[in-house]
Design a protein around this motif. Structure first.
Motif, PDB file in Angstrom:
ATOM      1  N   PHE A 254       0.842  -1.208   0.000  1.00 32.74           N
ATOM      2  CA  PHE A 254       0.000   0.000   0.000  1.00 32.74           C
ATOM      3  C   PHE A 254       0.873   1.253   0.000  1.00 32.74           C
ATOM      4  N   ASP A 255       1.836   1.302   0.899  1.00 32.65           N
ATOM      5  CA  ASP A 255       2.641   2.512   1.046  1.00 32.65           C
ATOM      6  C   ASP A 255       3.462   2.788  -0.212  1.00 32.65           C
ATOM      7  N   LYS A 256       4.074   1.760  -0.753  1.00 29.88           N
ATOM      8  CA  LYS A 256       4.902   1.940  -1.947  1.00 29.88           C
ATOM      9  C   LYS A 256       4.057   2.415  -3.133  1.00 29.88           C
ATOM     10  N   LYS A 257       2.940   1.745  -3.378  1.00 32.96           N
ATOM     11  CA  LYS A 257       2.119   2.060  -4.548  1.00 32.96           C
ATOM     12  C   LYS A 257       1.391   3.393  -4.378  1.00 32.96           C
ATOM     13  N   ALA A 258       0.852   3.654  -3.175  1.00 29.56           N
ATOM     14  CA  ALA A 258       0.130   4.909  -2.955  1.00 29.56           C
ATOM     15  C   ALA A 258       1.062   6.107  -3.070  1.00 29.56           C
TER      16      ALA A 258
END
Length: 301
Positions: A254-258
């Motif tokens: 989530f953190d990487k893609k967002a």
């Protein structure tokens, strides 16, 4: 019996079964350990399907989380009394978000000592009144919150606490800021059971807005190192270490893609749609993805 009558009976039985699943009673996890697990009723008035549990010792009962209101706390207490009539000595808040801690007042009035990590005690003391005032913002009606009062924990700790219920050892462990600054786990070494609170969401898209991702990962790693067979998540069905590993992957993905998507645009719905193509699959609370994007990645834009 004619076919329409048979069909009506089948429909009625299915309806009753679904109603029982939505309002399930406490599930026995071990001889003296019970919990709500896996509710499919994630409505605000039903505590957004938050889990809560009890540990029964010779000297009394320890309660893990108390749901969202006095009304929900009373429901929990009624189910608890179907299992044991022993005195309720302790309430442990795994964290003090409203769906896990606003039922505290029901148990505090019975004389239970309410315990949390010191950071979350500070949070509830400062924000509890505001949470009640803003209850409608969370979809809660006045009748849902009737009789609810803020019961701030009266006992707090920093890293670990050991409680003895009379032959039943309960360890409270807070590794690092994670879901909240003071999120903790309740560990029962003898039964190899772990109440993870909202450090773990299973089959639910998690609330990430307040989280410390680095500390969250460290907390999950510490849980994976424990001798555990059963894990009770904050929301979702009875879980295992596999679900802890899946949660860790979810946060990282989530953190990487967002972060990548938010650097290219500010359309929360478009970012969420792309995230849902990439994230580990969850069937509950899909709306939370957009909320997390808006509150964590787009607030400065």
């Amino acid at each position: 019996m004619k076919r329409p009558a048979v069909l009506s009976v089948v429909v009625l039985a299915f309806t009753l079964l679904m109603a029982q699943a939505a309002c399930a009673e406490l599930t026995r996890l071990a001889d003296h350990v019970y919990s709500y697990v896996g509710s499919n009723d994630a409505s605000p008035g039903h505590s957004f399907a938050a889990n809560a549990g009890i540990v029964i010792g010779k000297d009394g009962v320890l309660v893990v989380d108390t749901l969202i209101s006095a009304k929900e706390g009373q429901r929990f207490l009624a189910d608890l009394r179907k299992v044991t009539d022993k005195p309720i000595k302790y309430v442990v808040n795994t964290h003090t978000h409203l769906d896990h801690a606003l039922g505290n007042c029901v148990f505090a009035k019975l004389g239970a000592t309410v315990i949390s990590h010191e950071a979350d005690r500070t949070y509830l003391a400062a924000n509890g009144a505001g949470l009640l005032q803003r209850a409608a913002n969370y979809g809660l009606k006045p009748e849902d919150m009737a009789g609810t009062e803020i019961a701030v924990p009266t006992l707090a700790f920093s890293n670990e606490m050991l409680l003895d219920l009379g032959g039943e050892e309960v360890r409270l462990v807070r590794t690092a800021p994670s879901h909240t600054a003071g999120s903790l786990v309740v560990y029962l070494p003898a039964e190899k059971i772990l109440f993870a609170g909202d450090i773990l969401f299973t089959d639910f898209h998690p609330f990430l807005a307040d989280g410390d991702f680095g500390g969250w990962i460290r907390s999950i790693d510490s849980m994976l190192a424990m001798d555990v067979d059963k894990v009770v998540p904050g929301h979702g069905p009875l879980s295992s270490k596999k679900d802890l590993r899946d949660m860790k992957e979810y946060i990282q993905v989530f953190d990487k893609k967002a972060t990548e998507l938010a650097a290219k645009g500010s359309d929360a719905d478009a970012i969420s749609a792309e995230l849902l193509k990439t994230l580990p699959k969850r069937t509950m609370a899909e709306w939370m993805v957009s909320y997390n994007v808006k509150s964590r990645y787009l607030t400065k834009k």
